[in-house]
Design an enzyme around this catalytic site. Structure first.
Site, mmCIF file in Angstrom:
data_model
loop_
_atom_site.group_PDB
_atom_site.id
_atom_site.type_symbol
_atom_site.label_atom_id
_atom_site.label_comp_id
_atom_site.label_asym_id
_atom_site.label_seq_id
_atom_site.Cartn_x
_atom_site.Cartn_y
_atom_site.Cartn_z
ATOM 1 N N GLU A 178 44.116 27.663 43.765
ATOM 2 C CA GLU A 178 43.251 27.092 44.811
ATOM 3 C C GLU A 178 42.755 25.708 44.409
ATOM 4 O OE1 GLU A 178 43.111 28.397 47.617
ATOM 5 O OE2 GLU A 178 43.304 30.566 47.432
ATOM 6 N N ARG A 182 43.923 22.511 46.718
ATOM 7 C CA ARG A 182 42.847 21.879 47.505
ATOM 8 C C ARG A 182 42.330 20.623 46.832
ATOM 9 N NH1 ARG A 182 40.255 26.775 50.838
ATOM 10 N NH2 ARG A 182 41.816 28.284 50.251
ATOM 11 N N ASP A 311 54.673 33.481 49.103
ATOM 12 C CA ASP A 311 54.964 32.373 50.020
ATOM 13 C C ASP A 311 55.249 30.976 49.428
ATOM 14 O OD1 ASP A 311 52.266 32.258 49.281
ATOM 15 O OD2 ASP A 311 51.455 32.427 51.307
ATOM 16 N N GLU A 444 49.322 28.471 59.369
ATOM 17 C CA GLU A 444 50.778 28.530 59.140
ATOM 18 C C GLU A 444 51.613 28.369 60.407
ATOM 19 O OE1 GLU A 444 48.562 30.544 57.746
ATOM 20 O OE2 GLU A 444 48.695 29.830 55.684
#
Ligand code: DMJ
Length: 559
Positions: A178, A182, A311, A444
Site C-alpha cells: 500500500e 499510493r 491481481d 477497476e
C-alpha cells in the site's frame, strides 16, 4: 433645367420632414406599419440563419459520428481503430469531463475541510482517520489527479503540506504494498508531472525505509515493515508466514522509476530480483498461487486468482515491459505475462443463460465460479497487452477484453443501486449473483473502460463509464464527500472515502472523457493506483520533460 432639378429634389426632401407626416396621420400610420414589417422580416432572417448554423454544426457532428462508426465497422474482423485524430471535441464529452472534475472538487474540498493531512476522510462523522499510519494517503494519492484536472491552487496547497508536514519517521508497521503504490507512486507521479524535486526527495525517503523488506533469503519481500526501525515480517494471517503474491510483485514500476530518476540502481535491483526468483519455478500456465514462501521461493497450495492478492502481480509483468519501452531488456516480463495469459484463458468460462464471459479462480485443480470486482482490471490489461501479439491474437485478446468488460459493467447494472458488489458467484442457469455486497468506490471497471476506449475508440465504453459515474453520484455522494455502500442492494452507506476514489476512480473517469493526448498511453504508464509514470530510457538519466504540455491542458481546457 436647374430649376426643375431643385423642384424634384425638394419633392424628395419633403418625405424626410416630420412635419409632412404630422399633417397626414394616415401616411404616418402606413410608414409605421412598413417599418415594423421590415424589422420583423430582418429579425426573422437573422434567427433563421443562426438556426441553420446550429443545424449545420449538429449535422457536421453527426457526420463525424457516423464516419467514426463506419470506421469501427470496417475494423470488425480487422485491426481495431483508435479514436479519429483531429476530430473536434464532442461537447457531451466536455460536459461530462466537467462533471467529473466537479465531483473531484467536492471530494477534495470535503477532505480539506474535515480531514486535512489525515489518511482518509470519514464523511458521515466529518473527521479523518489514519488508516495507513498517518502518511497523508489521500493527500499524496490526489496530487496527480489535481494536477491533471488543472486544479492548481489545490495542488499547490497539497504540495506545501507534503513539503512541510509529511514525515515518514513513524514507529508504524506499514504495508509495503500500500505504501509503495499510493505514496511512492503518488510522489513520483507528482514529480514527473510538475518537475518539483521535493517530491522526488520524499519518494526516496519513504522508499529507503521500505528497502529492508527485501532482505530475505530469496529476495521475495516481507510485506510489512516498521518505518522507523526497518524490522520486517509477514502478516500473521497469511498462510504459514508466507508472502502474498500481489504484495510482493507490485513494486517493480515504482522502484524502477525511482532508480531511473535518482540514478541509483539499488531500488531497481531489489525489485527485479523478485521477478527472476519467481521465474525460476514459473509454471507453464504462468499462474502462481497467492502465497509464496520468502525463504525458499516455493508457492503454497492455495488460491490462484486475478482478484484479491493475485491481481497486480500480473498487471506489473505487462507494465514493466511497457515502462521498459518493450525492448529486449524487458523481454522476460513480456514472456512471463504471455504465459500468464495462457493461464488466464484456462480460467475463462461462460455463464448461463446469458453467456457472460467470466474469469474463475482456482484452488489446486478446482475451478471456482467466483470473480472479484478487483479482477475487472483484467479487461484493461488485456487491451493494453493485445498489441504486443500478432494480428490474430491481438484481435482475440481485444475481443475477450470487451466481453469481460461487459460482464464487469453488468456487475454494476444488475444491482438496484447500479453499483457493483465486491465479488460475484456464477451459478448454472442463473448467471451472476452478488457475494460480498459492499461497494467501496473501487476503480477497476472504469479503469478497464478507460483503456478500452483509448485503444478501440468505441464510444460505448464512455457510455458505460458515464452510467457508473451517475450511480456513484446518486448513491455515494453525501454533503461532505463520497462514501462506499455497505450493501449495493439496499444502498446503506458506510463512512469512508477511500483514497483510491480520488487517485483512480475519478481520474480514470476524467480521462475517459478527455482527448487521448492527455496522459497519452504512448508516453506514460499507470501504476496500479493510477499514478502515471513517464516512460523514459530504461537505464538512462531522467528529467521530467512533459511538464509544460500537461500544464497547458489543465489551464486551457473547459473541462
Ligand atoms: C487500489 O489500491 C489498487 O487499485 C490496487 O491494485 C487494488 N485495490 C485498490 C482499488 O480497488
Amino acid at each position: 433645367m436647374a430649376r426643375s432639378r431643385s423642384i424634384s429634389s425638394y419633392g424628395l426632401w419633403k418625405y424626410l420632414n416630420p412635419g409632412y407626416y404630422l399633417r397626414r396621420p394616415r401616411r404616418l400610420a402606413l410608414l409605421f406599419i412598413v417599418f415594423v414589417s421590415v424589422s420583423m422580416i430582418v429579425w426573422d432572417r437573422i434567427n433563421l440563419s443562426k438556426e441553420h448554423e446550429d443545424k449545420v454544426y449538429k449535422l457536421n457532428e453527426e457526420v463525424l459520428r457516423l464516419e467514426q462508426m463506419l470506421e469501427e465497422l470496417k475494423g470488425v474482423g480487422n485491426k481495431p481503430l483508435k479514436p479519429l485524430k483531429n476530430a473536434p471535441e464532442d461537447p457531451v464529452e466536455v460536459q461530462r469531463r466537467q462533471k467529473v472534475k466537479e465531483a473531484m472538487i467536492h471530494a477534495w474540498s470535503s477532505y480539506e475541510k474535515y480531514a486535512w493531512g489525515k489518511d482518509e476522510l470519514q464523511p458521515r462523522t466529518k473527521d479523518g482517520t489514519d488508516s495507513f499510519g498517518g502518511l497523508g494517503a489521500t493527500m499524496v494519492d490526489s496530487l496527480d489527479t489535481l494536477y491533471i484536472m488543472g486544479l492548481d491552487e489545490q495542488f499547490q496547497k497539497a504540495r506545501d503540506w507534503v513539503a512541510s508536514s509529511l514525515d515518514f519517521d513513524k514507529d508504524y508497521d506499514a504495508s509495503m504494498f500500500e505504501t509503495t503504490i499510493r505514496v511512492v507512486g503518488g510522489l513520483l507521479s507528482a514529480y514527473d508531472l510538475s518537475g518539483d524535486k521535493m517530491f522526488l526527495e520524499k519518494a526516496k525517503d519513504i522508499a529507503d525505509r521500505l528497502l529492508p523488506a527485501w532482505n530475505t533469503p530469496t529476495g521475495i519481500p516481507y510485506n510489512i515493515i516498521n518505518l522507523r526501525n526497518g524490522k520486517a515480517h509477514n502478516p500473521s494471517w497469511a498462510a504459514g508466514g508466507d508472502s502474498i503474491l500481489a504484495d510482493s510483485g507490485t513494486e517493480q514500476l515504482e522502484f524502477i522509476a525511482l532508480s531511473q530518476r535518482t540514478g541509483d540502481p539499488k531500488y531497481q535491483q531489489k525489485v527485479e530480483k523478485v521477478i527472476t526468483e519467481l521465474n525460476k519455478n514459473f509454471p507453464a500456465d504462468g499462474l502462481l498461487p497467492i502465497y509464496i514462501n520468502p525463504d525458499n521461493g516455493n508457492p503454497s497450495y492455495s488460491t490462484t486468482t486475478f482478484g484479491a492478492m493475485g491481481d497486480s502481480f500480473y498487471e506489473y509483468l505487462l507494465k514493466v515491459w511497457v515502462q521498459g519501452n518493450k525492448t529486449s531488456e524487458v523481454k522476460l516480463y513480456r514472456e512471463m505475462w504471455e504465459k500468464s495469459m495462457k493461464g488466464l484463458l484456462s480460467l475463462i468460462k461462460k455463464s448461463t443463460p446469458s453467456s457472460f464471459t467470466y474469469l474463475c479462480e482456482k484452488n489446486g485443480n478446482n475451478m471456482i465460479d467466483k470473480m472479484d470486482e478487483l479482477a475487472c482490471f483484467a479487461p484493461g490489461m488485456l487491451a493494453l497487452g493485445a498489441s504486443g501479439y500478432g494480428p490474430e491474437e491481438e484481435k482475440k485478446f481485444l475481443a475477450l477484453a470487451g466481453e469481460l468488460a461487459w460482464t464487469c459493467y453488468n456487475f454494476y447494472q444488475s444491482t438496484p443501486t447500479k453499483l457493483a458488489g465486491e465479488n460475484y458467484f456464477f451459478t448454472a442457469g442463473q448467471d451472476m449473483s452478488v457475494g460480498t455486497s459492499w461497494n467501496i468506490l473501487r476503480p477497476e471497471t472504469v479503469e478497464s473502460l478507460f483503456y478500452l476506449w483509448r485503444l478501440t475508440g468505441n464510444k460505448t465504453y464512455q457510455e458505460w463509464g458515464w452510467n457508473i459515474f451517475e450511480a456513484f453520484e446518486k448513491n455515494s455522494r453525501v454533503e461532505s464527500g463520497y462514501v462506499g455502500l455497505k450493501d449495493v442492494n439496499t444502498g446503506a452507506k458506510d463512512n469512508k472515502m477511500q483514497s483510491f476514489f480520488l487517485a483512480e476512480t475519478l481520474k480514470y473517469l476524467y480521462l475517459l472523457f478527455s482527448p487521448s493526448s492527455v496522459i497519452s498511453l504512448d508516453e506514460w504508464v499507470f501504476n496500479t493506483e493510477a499514478h502515471p509514470l513517464k516512460i523514459v530510457a530504461r537505464n538512462g538519466p531522467h528529467k521530467p520533460t512533459i511538464t509544460l504540455r500537461q500544464r497547458r491542458f489543465g489551464h486551457h481546457t473547459k473541462g
